[in-house]
Design a protein around this motif. Structure first.
Motif, PDB file in Angstrom:
ATOM      1  N   LEU A 272      77.433 -76.761   2.849  1.00 15.98           N
ATOM      2  CA  LEU A 272      76.673 -77.854   2.252  1.00 15.98           C
ATOM      3  C   LEU A 272      77.388 -79.184   2.464  1.00 15.98           C
ATOM      4  CD1 LEU A 272      74.395 -78.987   0.461  1.00 15.98           C
ATOM      5  CD2 LEU A 272      75.800 -78.381  -1.544  1.00 15.98           C
ATOM      6  N   ALA A 273      78.702 -79.194   2.275  1.00 15.20           N
ATOM      7  CA  ALA A 273      79.463 -80.424   2.479  1.00 15.20           C
ATOM      8  C   ALA A 273      79.391 -80.880   3.935  1.00 15.20           C
ATOM      9  CB  ALA A 273      80.918 -80.222   2.061  1.00 15.20           C
ATOM     10  N   LEU A 274      79.443 -79.919   4.877  1.00 14.21           N
ATOM     11  CA  LEU A 274      79.314 -80.277   6.296  1.00 14.21           C
ATOM     12  C   LEU A 274      77.930 -80.842   6.581  1.00 14.21           C
ATOM     13  CD1 LEU A 274      80.690 -80.184   9.121  1.00 14.21           C
ATOM     14  CD2 LEU A 274      79.541 -77.990   9.447  1.00 14.21           C
ATOM     15  N   ASP A 275      76.907 -80.218   6.005  1.00 13.99           N
ATOM     16  CA  ASP A 275      75.545 -80.736   6.174  1.00 13.99           C
ATOM     17  C   ASP A 275      75.457 -82.170   5.670  1.00 13.99           C
ATOM     18  OD1 ASP A 275      74.845 -78.227   7.107  1.00 13.99           O
ATOM     19  OD2 ASP A 275      73.888 -77.590   5.233  1.00 13.99           O
ATOM     20  N   ASN A 276      76.046 -82.429   4.512  1.00 16.32           N
ATOM     21  CA  ASN A 276      75.997 -83.769   3.931  1.00 16.32           C
ATOM     22  C   ASN A 276      76.784 -84.768   4.774  1.00 16.32           C
ATOM     23  OD1 ASN A 276      74.439 -82.857   1.788  1.00 16.32           O
ATOM     24  ND2 ASN A 276      76.198 -82.474   0.465  1.00 16.32           N
ATOM     25  N   PHE A 277      77.934 -84.326   5.300  1.00 19.33           N
ATOM     26  CA  PHE A 277      78.726 -85.187   6.192  1.00 19.33           C
ATOM     27  C   PHE A 277      77.921 -85.572   7.427  1.00 19.33           C
ATOM     28  CE2 PHE A 277      81.217 -84.868  10.167  1.00 19.33           C
ATOM     29  CZ  PHE A 277      81.936 -86.067  10.089  1.00 19.33           C
ATOM     30  N   ASP A 280      75.112 -87.957   6.588  1.00 18.40           N
ATOM     31  CA  ASP A 280      75.654 -89.279   6.280  1.00 18.40           C
ATOM     32  C   ASP A 280      75.994 -90.045   7.557  1.00 18.40           C
ATOM     33  OD1 ASP A 280      77.019 -91.174   4.205  1.00 18.40           O
ATOM     34  OD2 ASP A 280      78.594 -90.777   5.684  1.00 18.40           O
ATOM     35  N   CYS A 281      76.585 -89.330   8.520  1.00 19.14           N
ATOM     36  CA  CYS A 281      76.983 -90.007   9.764  1.00 19.14           C
ATOM     37  C   CYS A 281      75.776 -90.564  10.502  1.00 19.14           C
ATOM     38  CB  CYS A 281      77.754 -89.031  10.658  1.00 19.14           C
ATOM     39  SG  CYS A 281      78.463 -89.800  12.140  1.00 19.14           S
ATOM     40  N   VAL A 282      74.728 -89.779  10.651  1.00 18.27           N
ATOM     41  CA  VAL A 282      73.574 -90.224  11.442  1.00 18.27           C
ATOM     42  C   VAL A 282      72.666 -91.160  10.661  1.00 18.27           C
ATOM     43  CG1 VAL A 282      73.630 -88.153  12.870  1.00 18.27           C
ATOM     44  CG2 VAL A 282      72.174 -88.200  10.848  1.00 18.27           C
ATOM     45  N   SER A 283      72.848 -91.251   9.336  1.00 16.16           N
ATOM     46  CA  SER A 283      71.988 -92.128   8.548  1.00 16.16           C
ATOM     47  C   SER A 283      72.491 -93.564   8.501  1.00 16.16           C
ATOM     48  CB  SER A 283      71.873 -91.593   7.111  1.00 16.16           C
ATOM     49  OG  SER A 283      73.114 -91.705   6.436  1.00 16.16           O
ATOM     50  N   LYS A 284      73.694 -93.808   8.968  1.00 13.80           N
ATOM     51  CA  LYS A 284      74.261 -95.157   8.930  1.00 13.80           C
ATOM     52  C   LYS A 284      73.556 -96.047   9.942  1.00 13.80           C
ATOM     53  CE  LYS A 284      78.795 -93.579   7.367  1.00 13.80           C
ATOM     54  NZ  LYS A 284      78.566 -93.990   5.983  1.00 13.80           N
ATOM     55  N   THR A 285      73.596 -97.335   9.666  1.00 14.53           N
ATOM     56  CA  THR A 285      72.915 -98.283  10.559  1.00 14.53           C
ATOM     57  C   THR A 285      73.543 -98.280  11.946  1.00 14.53           C
ATOM     58  OG1 THR A 285      74.342-100.040   9.666  1.00 14.53           O
ATOM     59  CG2 THR A 285      72.167 -99.770   8.677  1.00 14.53           C
ATOM     60  N   GLU A 286      74.873 -98.088  12.001  1.00 11.97           N
ATOM     61  CA  GLU A 286      75.524 -97.999  13.301  1.00 11.97           C
ATOM     62  C   GLU A 286      75.345 -96.598  13.868  1.00 11.97           C
ATOM     63  OE1 GLU A 286      79.571 -99.118  12.953  1.00 11.97           O
ATOM     64  OE2 GLU A 286      79.137-101.016  11.932  1.00 11.97           O
ATOM     65  N   GLU A 287      75.441 -96.493  15.170  1.00 10.00           N
ATOM     66  CA  GLU A 287      75.265 -95.200  15.837  1.00 10.00           C
ATOM     67  C   GLU A 287      76.366 -94.239  15.427  1.00 10.00           C
ATOM     68  OE1 GLU A 287      75.194 -93.369  20.398  1.00 10.00           O
ATOM     69  OE2 GLU A 287      75.226 -95.522  20.042  1.00 10.00           O
ATOM     70  N   CYS A 288      75.987 -93.003  15.102  1.00  8.85           N
ATOM     71  CA  CYS A 288      76.980 -91.978  14.775  1.00  8.85           C
ATOM     72  C   CYS A 288      77.715 -91.593  16.065  1.00  8.85           C
ATOM     73  CB  CYS A 288      76.305 -90.756  14.162  1.00  8.85           C
ATOM     74  SG  CYS A 288      77.437 -89.382  13.822  1.00  8.85           S
ATOM     75  N   PRO A 289      79.036 -91.718  16.097  1.00  6.97           N
ATOM     76  CA  PRO A 289      79.764 -91.488  17.351  1.00  6.97           C
ATOM     77  C   PRO A 289      79.977 -90.017  17.695  1.00  6.97           C
ATOM     78  CG  PRO A 289      81.300 -92.076  15.637  1.00  6.97           C
ATOM     79  CD  PRO A 289      79.926 -92.183  15.029  1.00  6.97           C
ATOM     80  N   ILE A 290      79.562 -89.101  16.827  1.00  4.81           N
ATOM     81  CA  ILE A 290      79.834 -87.681  17.088  1.00  4.81           C
ATOM     82  C   ILE A 290      78.557 -86.845  17.148  1.00  4.81           C
ATOM     83  CG2 ILE A 290      82.178 -87.684  16.161  1.00  4.81           C
ATOM     84  CD1 ILE A 290      81.003 -86.622  13.512  1.00  4.81           C
ATOM     85  N   GLY A 291      77.404 -87.500  17.297  1.00  2.19           N
ATOM     86  CA  GLY A 291      76.160 -86.756  17.438  1.00  2.19           C
ATOM     87  C   GLY A 291      74.949 -87.641  17.216  1.00  2.19           C
ATOM     88  N   ASP A 292      73.854 -87.288  17.852  1.00  2.13           N
ATOM     89  CA  ASP A 292      72.634 -88.081  17.722  1.00  2.13           C
ATOM     90  C   ASP A 292      71.818 -87.710  16.501  1.00  2.13           C
ATOM     91  OD1 ASP A 292      73.231 -89.408  20.107  1.00  2.13           O
ATOM     92  OD2 ASP A 292      72.278 -87.830  21.303  1.00  2.13           O
ATOM     93  N   THR A 293      71.897 -86.453  16.091  1.00  3.14           N
ATOM     94  CA  THR A 293      71.217 -85.967  14.898  1.00  3.14           C
ATOM     95  C   THR A 293      72.214 -85.154  14.078  1.00  3.14           C
ATOM     96  OG1 THR A 293      70.511 -83.878  15.894  1.00  3.14           O
ATOM     97  CG2 THR A 293      69.040 -85.801  16.168  1.00  3.14           C
ATOM     98  N   GLN A 295      71.954 -82.081  13.223  1.00  2.00           N
ATOM     99  CA  GLN A 295      72.134 -80.782  13.877  1.00  2.00           C
ATOM    100  C   GLN A 295      73.017 -80.908  15.099  1.00  2.00           C
ATOM    101  OE1 GLN A 295      71.007 -77.815  12.533  1.00  2.00           O
ATOM    102  NE2 GLN A 295      72.459 -77.027  14.069  1.00  2.00           N
ATOM    103  N   ASP A 296      72.881 -82.021  15.820  1.00  2.00           N
ATOM    104  CA  ASP A 296      73.721 -82.253  16.999  1.00  2.00           C
ATOM    105  C   ASP A 296      75.188 -82.368  16.594  1.00  2.00           C
ATOM    106  OD1 ASP A 296      74.300 -82.774  19.732  1.00  2.00           O
ATOM    107  OD2 ASP A 296      74.310 -84.929  19.324  1.00  2.00           O
ATOM    108  N   VAL A 297      75.462 -83.058  15.472  1.00  2.00           N
ATOM    109  CA  VAL A 297      76.837 -83.166  14.972  1.00  2.00           C
ATOM    110  C   VAL A 297      77.416 -81.776  14.731  1.00  2.00           C
ATOM    111  CG1 VAL A 297      78.266 -83.927  13.031  1.00  2.00           C
ATOM    112  CG2 VAL A 297      76.502 -85.449  13.947  1.00  2.00           C
ATOM    113  N   LYS A 298      76.654 -80.925  14.053  1.00  2.00           N
ATOM    114  CA  LYS A 298      77.151 -79.578  13.726  1.00  2.00           C
ATOM    115  C   LYS A 298      77.259 -78.702  14.973  1.00  2.00           C
ATOM    116  CE  LYS A 298      73.996 -79.322  10.453  1.00  2.00           C
ATOM    117  NZ  LYS A 298      73.162 -78.829   9.335  1.00  2.00           N
ATOM    118  N   ASP A 299      76.339 -78.858  15.894  1.00  2.00           N
ATOM    119  CA  ASP A 299      76.397 -78.064  17.135  1.00  2.00           C
ATOM    120  C   ASP A 299      77.629 -78.429  17.952  1.00  2.00           C
ATOM    121  OD1 ASP A 299      74.051 -76.773  16.482  1.00  2.00           O
ATOM    122  OD2 ASP A 299      72.776 -78.010  17.774  1.00  2.00           O
ATOM    123  N   ARG A 300      77.935 -79.708  17.997  1.00  2.00           N
ATOM    124  CA  ARG A 300      79.109 -80.138  18.769  1.00  2.00           C
ATOM    125  C   ARG A 300      80.405 -79.639  18.127  1.00  2.00           C
ATOM    126  NH1 ARG A 300      79.334 -86.218  20.609  1.00  2.00           N
ATOM    127  NH2 ARG A 300      80.957 -85.275  21.903  1.00  2.00           N
TER     128      ARG A 300
END
Length: 514
Positions: A272-277, A280-293, A295-300
Motif C-alpha cells: 500500500l505504501a509503495l502504491d501511494n508513493f 504521489d510521484c506521477v501526480s505532481k505537476t513536474e514529470e515523475c522521473p521514475i515512471g510515466d504512470t 503502474q510504470d513506476v512499480k513495474d520498473r
C-alpha cells in the motif's frame, strides 16, 4: 532477515541528510528487594557505545540544557528477583515547567524491538518540548539493547555478508544457503549472549518498566509507546492495569496476530505504501522521473530487483547493491513520506548503475554506520522477537505460504515470507502465539492508528482497542502516510495526544484527523 516491525526516527533523520508469573499473578510491587529503593545517579550522557550505534553525545536540549543519563539495576530473571542483576541505561530531560505543574516522568519506547531509547529520544529534537512542560522526558535501552546488557551475535564483517545474502531464494541451493546463514547468525547469538537470551521477553521489559516507575518516584506509569512500544505498553497494562497513568500508543501493533499474520499484514502494508508513493510521484505537476504512470513506476522497480538478482551493481564501496539490499532500502524509505524524495533519487541512480543511495537507506535500516560498524538493533530484534513468539517456521512451510504472500504483494511478498525463518533453531523457546494485552480496570489508553502505515497496518489499532477491553482503549485515526502519526506534526493528532497527556482530556473515541 528479521521482520520489519521497527521505528527508526533518529535513523530516518540521519539518512535524510546523508521491538512469567512472579508479578503477573499477584501484582505486588517488588518491595521485598532493595532495587525499588535504589537512587539513580544522573550525569551528563557519554558518547554512545558501539551497540548503541556510536557517534557523538546528544546535542543540547532546545533550551540549552543537557541530557542526563543514569543506570538502573533490575533482576536478570524476574522469576528469581533476588538473584543476579543487569544494568539498564536511562536518559532524561528535566521538565521545563514549574514544580507545581509537574505530573511525573513520561517514559518512551520507540519500538523495534531492539532500538536504543537512549539514542533515539534526543533524535526527535524539539518534537516533545510541549510534553516537557509538565513531564520529565525519559527513555531507556530495554534489556538486551544498546548499553543494557546488549545481545551480541556476529561481528561487522559477518553482518555485511549476512545482509548481502539472497533473502528471497529461487531454488534449492539458495534456500539451503539462506537457512545456513540464518543458523550461523542464531548460533553466534547463543555463543556470545547465552546468559541474557532467556530474559529478553516483552514481559521482562514490562516488569522493568514497573520497577523504573517506582525508582523514578511515580505512583502511576505515564507512557508513550511507538510501534513495538505499543505491544510493550499493552503487556504492561495487562500485568499492572491499576498502575497505568496516562498512556498513548502510536503506530499500533496488532496484538491478536501470530508472527506469520504480522508478516503477511506488513506485506500488504508496504505494498500500500509503495502504491501511494507511485501515485504521489506521477501526480505532481513536474514529470515523475521514475515512471510515466503509477503502474510504470512499480513495474520498473520490479524489473530493477529482478536484474539485481542476476547481477548486482555498484553500491557503497566495496559492497555491491544486491536485490536484498535494494529491497531493504526501498522498505526503509517507505517508513516515512519525508524519505520518498530520497527513494526517487535512489531509484534514478540505480537505473543508471549507481546503487549508493539505496545502499545507504538499507544500511540505515540495518543499523550500519558510515564507518562500517553495526549497532546491536538487529541482534536484539531477533532475540526479543524469538523469545516472545512461539511459532517456528521451516523452509517447507514458507514455500507453501509463498502464493498467499505474493498475492498480498508481488514486490515484498517473498521478502517477508522468507523472513519468517529467522527464529528457526533459536536457543530459547518462544513464550506465546501472541501477547496478552487485556487490561480490565486500566485507565484510558489513547490508541492512534495511521491509515497509511506500512509496518503496523491501520487495522492493528482497532484490534488493540478491542483486546485492551471495554472502556480502556480510545481509538484515534490519522488519515496519513508513514509509520506513526504524532511525528507527522499533524495538529489534530498532536492536539489530541497533548491534551490527554498534559490535561487528562480523553478524546472522543473514533475521532478522525486528516
Amino acid at each position: 532477515m528479521p521482520s520489519l516491525l521497527r521505528l527508526r526516527a533518529a535513523a530516518l533523520t540521519a539518512t535524510a541528510v546523508l521491538l512469567s508469573a512472579v508479578l503477573a499473578g499477584c501484582g505486588d510491587d517488588a518491595e521485598d528487594q532493595d532495587l525499588t529503593q535504589q537512587e539513580l545517579s544522573w550525569k551528563d550522557c557519554p558518547t554512545p557505545s558501539d551497540a548503541q550505534g556510536g557517534g557523538a553525545a546528544p546535542s543540547p536540549l532546545p533550551d540549552g540544557g543537557a541530557w542526563q543519563c543514569a543506570t538502573m539495576k533490575a533482576p536478570l530473571d524476574w522469576d528469581a528477583p533476588q538473584g543476579d542483576t543487569i544494568s539498564l541505561e536511562l536518559i532524561r530531560a528535566r521538565t521545563t515547567g514549574d514544580a507545581g505543574e509537574r505530573i511525573g516522568s513520561l517514559i518512551f519506547n520507540f519500538g523495534g524491538p531492539g532500538l536504543s531509547g537512549v539514542t533515539t529520544l534526543p533524535g526527535f529534537g524539539d518534537a516533545f518540548e510541549t510534553l516537557r512542560t509538565r513531564y520529565d522526558l525519559v527513555s531507556f535501552d530495554p534489556r538486551g539493547v544498546g548499553r543494557s546488557n546488549p545481545v551480541l551475535c556476529e561481528n561487522d564483517q559477518q553482518l555485511d555478508a549476512y545482509f548481502q545474502q539472497d533473502a528471497t531464494p529461487d531454488d534449492g541451493a539458495e534456500r539451503t544457503e539462506l537457512l545456513e546463514s540464518t543458523t550461523e547468525f542464531n548460533d553466534a547469538c547463543e555463543q556470545n549472549s547465552k546468559k541474557i537470551l532467556p530474559h529478553v521477553r516483552t514481559t521482562d521489559a514490562a516488569r522493568d518498566l514497573d520497577l523504573m516507575r517506582q525508582v523514578l518516584g511515580d505512583g502511576k506509569l505515564h507512557y508513550f509507546g511507538f510501534s513495538y512500544g505499543t505491544e510493550l505498553g499493552g503487556v504492561y497494562a495487562h500485568l499492572f492495569p491499576k498502575r497505568v497513568g496516562r498512556a498513548v500508543f502510536d503506530a499500533v501493533v496488532d496484538p491478536t496476530q501470530s508472527s506469520e499474520q504480522g508478516s503477511l499484514g506488513q506485506a500488504k502494508g508496504f505494498q500500500l505504501a509503495l502504491d501511494n508513493f507511485a501515485e504521489d510521484c506521477v501526480s505532481k505537476t513536474e514529470e515523475c522521473p521514475i515512471g510515466d504512470t503509477a503502474q510504470d513506476v512499480k513495474d520498473r522497480i520490479a524489473t530493477l530487483l529482478r536484474d539485481l538478482d542476476r547481477k548486482p551493481i555498484t553500491g557503497v564501496f566495496p559492497r555491491e547493491l544486491t536485490q536484498t539490499a535494494a529491497t531493504n532500502g526501498i522498505v526503509q524509505a517507505l517508513y516515512s513520506q519525508d524519505l520518498w524524495e530520497y527513494l526517487t533519487e535512489g531509484l534514478q541512480q540505480a537505473y543508471d548503475g549507481d546503487g549508493s543511495t539505496l545502499m545507504l537507506l538499507s544500511d540505515s535500516m540495518n543499523g550500519r554506520s558510515e564507518n562500517g560498524e553495526y549497532d546491536n538493533s538487529s541482534a536484539a530484534h531477533t532475540a526479543i522477537s524469538c523469545a516472545d513468539a512461539k511459532p517456528r517456521y521451516d523452509t517447507a512451510y514458507v514455500q507453501r505460504k509463498l502464493p498467499e504472500f505474493r498475492a498480498a504483494s508481488a514486490l515484498f511478498g517473498d521478502y517477508l515470507a522468507w523472513g519468517m525463518i529467522g527464529c528457526t533453531d533459536w536457543a530459547v523457546a518462544g513464550a506465546a502465539d501472541h501477547p496478552d494485552v487485556s487490561a480490565p480496570g486500566s485507565a484510558p489508553i489513547l490508541v492512534v492508528g495511521n491509515t497509511g502505515d506500512p509496518a503496523t497496518p491501520y487495522e492493528g489499532a482497532r484490534a488493540m482497542v478491542n483486546a485492551l477491553g471495554k472502556g480502556v482503549g480510545v481509538e484515534l485515526t490519522y488519515r496519513g502516510q508513514g509509520h506513526g502519526a504524532y511525528d507527522s506534526k499533524n495538529k489534530c493528532v498532536q492536539g489530541a495526544v497533548n491534551g490527554y497527556l498534559l490535561d487528562g482530556k480523553v478524546p472522543r473515541t473514533g475521532t478522525v484527523c486528516t
